[in-house]
Design a protein around this motif. Structure first.
Motif, PDB file in Angstrom:
ATOM      1  N   LEU A   1    -115.011  32.365  39.027  1.00  0.00           N
ATOM      2  CA  LEU A   1    -113.580  32.590  39.215  1.00  0.00           C
ATOM      3  C   LEU A   1    -113.316  33.920  39.925  1.00  0.00           C
ATOM      4  CD1 LEU A   1    -112.208  31.270  35.806  1.00  0.00           C
ATOM      5  CD2 LEU A   1    -111.711  30.339  38.075  1.00  0.00           C
ATOM      6  N   ILE A   2    -114.117  34.946  39.611  1.00  0.00           N
ATOM      7  CA  ILE A   2    -113.985  36.234  40.301  1.00  0.00           C
ATOM      8  C   ILE A   2    -114.358  36.081  41.780  1.00  0.00           C
ATOM      9  CG2 ILE A   2    -114.921  38.569  40.479  1.00  0.00           C
ATOM     10  CD1 ILE A   2    -115.210  38.578  37.438  1.00  0.00           C
ATOM     11  N   VAL A   3    -115.443  35.363  42.038  1.00  0.00           N
ATOM     12  CA  VAL A   3    -115.877  35.112  43.425  1.00  0.00           C
ATOM     13  C   VAL A   3    -114.810  34.323  44.173  1.00  0.00           C
ATOM     14  CG1 VAL A   3    -117.563  33.898  44.860  1.00  0.00           C
ATOM     15  CG2 VAL A   3    -118.341  35.237  42.895  1.00  0.00           C
ATOM     16  N   LEU A   4    -114.224  33.338  43.504  1.00  0.00           N
ATOM     17  CA  LEU A   4    -113.164  32.552  44.138  1.00  0.00           C
ATOM     18  C   LEU A   4    -112.011  33.445  44.570  1.00  0.00           C
ATOM     19  CD1 LEU A   4    -111.805  29.874  44.896  1.00  0.00           C
ATOM     20  CD2 LEU A   4    -111.008  29.705  42.525  1.00  0.00           C
TER      21      LEU A   4
ATOM     22  N   PRO B   1    -108.254  31.969  33.718  1.00  0.00           N
ATOM     23  CA  PRO B   1    -108.556  31.650  35.126  1.00  0.00           C
ATOM     24  C   PRO B   1    -107.729  32.460  36.112  1.00  0.00           C
ATOM     25  CG  PRO B   1    -107.366  29.843  34.072  1.00  0.00           C
ATOM     26  CD  PRO B   1    -107.768  30.782  32.987  1.00  0.00           C
ATOM     27  N   PHE B   2    -106.437  32.605  35.828  1.00  0.00           N
ATOM     28  CA  PHE B   2    -105.569  33.330  36.762  1.00  0.00           C
ATOM     29  C   PHE B   2    -105.936  34.805  36.831  1.00  0.00           C
ATOM     30  CE2 PHE B   2    -101.328  35.267  37.824  1.00  0.00           C
ATOM     31  CZ  PHE B   2    -101.310  34.837  39.142  1.00  0.00           C
ATOM     32  N   ALA B   3    -106.199  35.414  35.667  1.00  0.00           N
ATOM     33  CA  ALA B   3    -106.536  36.837  35.628  1.00  0.00           C
ATOM     34  C   ALA B   3    -107.836  37.123  36.376  1.00  0.00           C
ATOM     35  CB  ALA B   3    -106.656  37.304  34.184  1.00  0.00           C
ATOM     36  N   LEU B   4    -108.824  36.259  36.224  1.00  0.00           N
ATOM     37  CA  LEU B   4    -110.112  36.475  36.882  1.00  0.00           C
ATOM     38  C   LEU B   4    -110.006  36.280  38.394  1.00  0.00           C
ATOM     39  CD1 LEU B   4    -112.486  34.754  34.310  1.00  0.00           C
ATOM     40  CD2 LEU B   4    -112.223  37.197  34.727  1.00  0.00           C
ATOM     41  N   ILE B   5    -109.200  35.326  38.834  1.00  0.00           N
ATOM     42  CA  ILE B   5    -108.988  35.121  40.273  1.00  0.00           C
ATOM     43  C   ILE B   5    -108.304  36.353  40.876  1.00  0.00           C
ATOM     44  CG2 ILE B   5    -107.660  33.797  41.974  1.00  0.00           C
ATOM     45  CD1 ILE B   5    -108.203  31.315  40.245  1.00  0.00           C
ATOM     46  N   VAL B   6    -107.295  36.867  40.189  1.00  0.00           N
ATOM     47  CA  VAL B   6    -106.604  38.071  40.661  1.00  0.00           C
ATOM     48  C   VAL B   6    -107.559  39.259  40.687  1.00  0.00           C
ATOM     49  CG1 VAL B   6    -104.795  39.742  40.099  1.00  0.00           C
ATOM     50  CG2 VAL B   6    -104.321  37.296  39.935  1.00  0.00           C
ATOM     51  N   LEU B   7    -108.393  39.376  39.656  1.00  0.00           N
ATOM     52  CA  LEU B   7    -109.368  40.467  39.603  1.00  0.00           C
ATOM     53  C   LEU B   7    -110.316  40.400  40.794  1.00  0.00           C
ATOM     54  CD1 LEU B   7    -110.805  42.824  38.181  1.00  0.00           C
ATOM     55  CD2 LEU B   7    -112.087  41.140  36.857  1.00  0.00           C
ATOM     56  N   GLY B   8    -110.807  39.221  41.117  1.00  0.00           N
ATOM     57  CA  GLY B   8    -111.697  39.063  42.269  1.00  0.00           C
ATOM     58  C   GLY B   8    -111.015  39.420  43.568  1.00  0.00           C
ATOM     59  N   GLY B   9    -109.738  39.043  43.697  1.00  0.00           N
ATOM     60  CA  GLY B   9    -109.007  39.362  44.914  1.00  0.00           C
ATOM     61  C   GLY B   9    -108.756  40.847  45.087  1.00  0.00           C
TER      62      GLY B   9
END
Length: 336
Positions: A17-20, A222-230
Motif C-alpha cells: 500500500l505504501i508502494v502504491l 489502506p488510505f493512510a498507508l497510500i497517503v504515506l507512500g505518496g
C-alpha cells in the motif's frame, strides 16, 4: 519457514500500500493537494474513529493490562534519557541534536503501528494498540517538546510546553481514545437484559452511527498507508548521512531490541503476563519508524525540519527489513 511466511504475510500488505501511494504520486495520479487533504482526513477523522471503535469494542476493563501500560512508560522514558548521551556524542549542531534525540523514541504508531498491530494480533492486537495510544500519544508529545528545546533555546522549554499542551488538548487521536474510554465505561455500567447485552449501547441503539464509525475505521489503514507512500520525498541526504544513520539505527534496531528483548525475557521467566495481543501492539510501538508528526514539530520549534523529514523517509524504508526480522524472532519464541 512457517515463521517467515507469517512475517511476510503480515508485513507485505503494509509495504504494497505504501508502494502504491508512491507510484501513484510518481505517475501524477495523485498530487500534493490530494496528499495534503488526505493527511488531514486521516489524522482528524479516520484515525480517531478507528481508535474509538477499537477501545469501545473492549469487552471489559479487566482486559486492560496495567503492567503493559507501566512497562511502556518506563521503557520510553529510559530510551529518552539514554538517547540524550547519544545525541550529544554523535551530533554537533544544536538544531540537529534535538531532531536525532526525538527520532530515537518517537515512533509512527498512528499509521504504521496500528496497521501492524492489527496484522499481527487481529482485533485484540488493534485493541491493545488503541489503549497504548492513550498513553503513548501524550507521552511522545511532551517528551518531544523537551527534546526540541533542551539543545536549542527556541523559545525555551516553558514556552514549548505551553504550545504543545494546547496541541495535546486538541489532538484528535486523544479525543478518539478518550471518548472511546468514556463510552466504554458507560456501556459497562448500564444494566444488561436477559441475553446479557447492555440495554443501551451505540451498536444496539444507534446502529447507523456505529456502522458509520466502522466504515471510517475500515478506511483508515489502506488510505493512510497510500497517503504515506505518496508523501515520500527522498531529497538530498548526503549532508546528513551520519545523523540519519545514528537516528535510524537507534529507532529501528537498538530500541526494539532493548524494549522487546527485556519484555520477552521477563515474560518467559514469569515476571510479566504479556500475551500475544500485547506483544503484537508493543512490536508495533517500538519497531515502527520515526513518527511523521516529528517533522512538522521540528520545523515549528526552529530545529532542522529537513533532517527530520529525511529520518521519516529512511527509517520507514529500512524498517521493512527490521520489522520482518522482529516478527520472525517473536513468532519463533511463541510471543506473537
Amino acid at each position: 519457514m512457517e515463521h517467515l511466511i507469517f512475517a511476510f504475510n503480515a508485513i507485505s500488505p503494509i509495504i504494497l500500500l505504501i508502494v502504491l501511494g508512491y507510484v501513484l504520486r510518481k505517475i501524477g495520479f495523485i498530487n500534493d493537494e490530494f496528499l495534503k487533504i488526505g493527511n488531514k482526513v486521516v489524522f482528524n477523522i479516520c484515525l480517531p474513529c478507528a481508535l474509538f471503535a477499537n477501545v469501545y469494542s473492549v469487552e471489559s476493563f479487566d482486559n486492560i493490562n496495567l503492567g503493559m501500560v507501566l512497562y511502556i512508560c518506563i521503557a520510553v522514558v529510559l530510551v529518552f534519557l539514554l538517547a540524550i548521551g547519544v545525541a550529544m556524542l554523535t551530533t554537533k549542531e544544536p538544531d540537529k541534536r534535538g531532531v536525532v534525540h526525538q527520532a530515537t523514541y518517537r515512533s509512527e504508531f498512528g499509521v504504521i503501528g496500528l496497521s501492524l498491530a492489527f496484522e499481527l494480533g487481529g482485533n485484540m492486537g488493534a485493541q491493545m494498540a488503541s489503549l497504548i495510544a492513550a498513553v503513548s500519544v501524550p507521552l511522545f508529545n511532551i517528551l518531544a517538546v523537551i527534546s526540541l528545546s533542551m539543545f536549542k533555546n527556541a523559545g525555551g522549554i516553558k514556552d514549548g510546553v505551553k504550545k504543545v499542551g494546547k496541541s495535546i488538548c486538541k489532538n484528535p487521536l486523544l479525543w478518539g481514545v478518550g471518548l472511546g474510554i468514556v463510552c466504554l465505561a458507560i456501556r459497562l455500567a448500564i444494566p444488561v437484559d436477559s441475553t446479557g447485552e447492555a440495554v443501551f449501547s451505540i451498536k444496539r441503539t444507534f446502529p447507523f452511527i456505529y456502522q458509520t464509525i466502522q466504515y471510517l475505521k475500515n478506511l483508515t489503514t489502506p488510505f493512510a498507508l497510500i497517503v504515506l507512500g505518496g508523501c515520500f520525498d527522498f531529497g538530498t541526504a548526503k549532508e546528513n548521512v551520519k545523523s540519519i544513520s545514528v537516528a535510524c539505527v537507534c529507532r529501528i534496531v537498538i530500541v526494539p531490541l532493548f524494549a522487546l528483548g527485556i519484555a520477552a525475557l521477563l515474560t518467559k521467566n514469569g515476571f510479566l503476563n504479556f500475551d500475544k495481543s500485547i506483544f503484537s501492539a508493543m512490536t508495533a510501538l517500538f519497531a515502527a519508524p520515526v513518527a511523521i508528526a516529528s517533522g512538522p514539530m521540528a520545523e515549528q520549534m526552529d530545529n532542522d525540519g529537513k533532517l527530520a523529514g529525511q529520518l521519516i523517509v529512511w527509517s520507514s524504508i529500512f524498517s521493512i527489513l527490521t520489522i520482518f526480522a522482529y516478527v520472525v524472532a517473536l513468532r519463533f519464541l511463541g510471543l506473537i
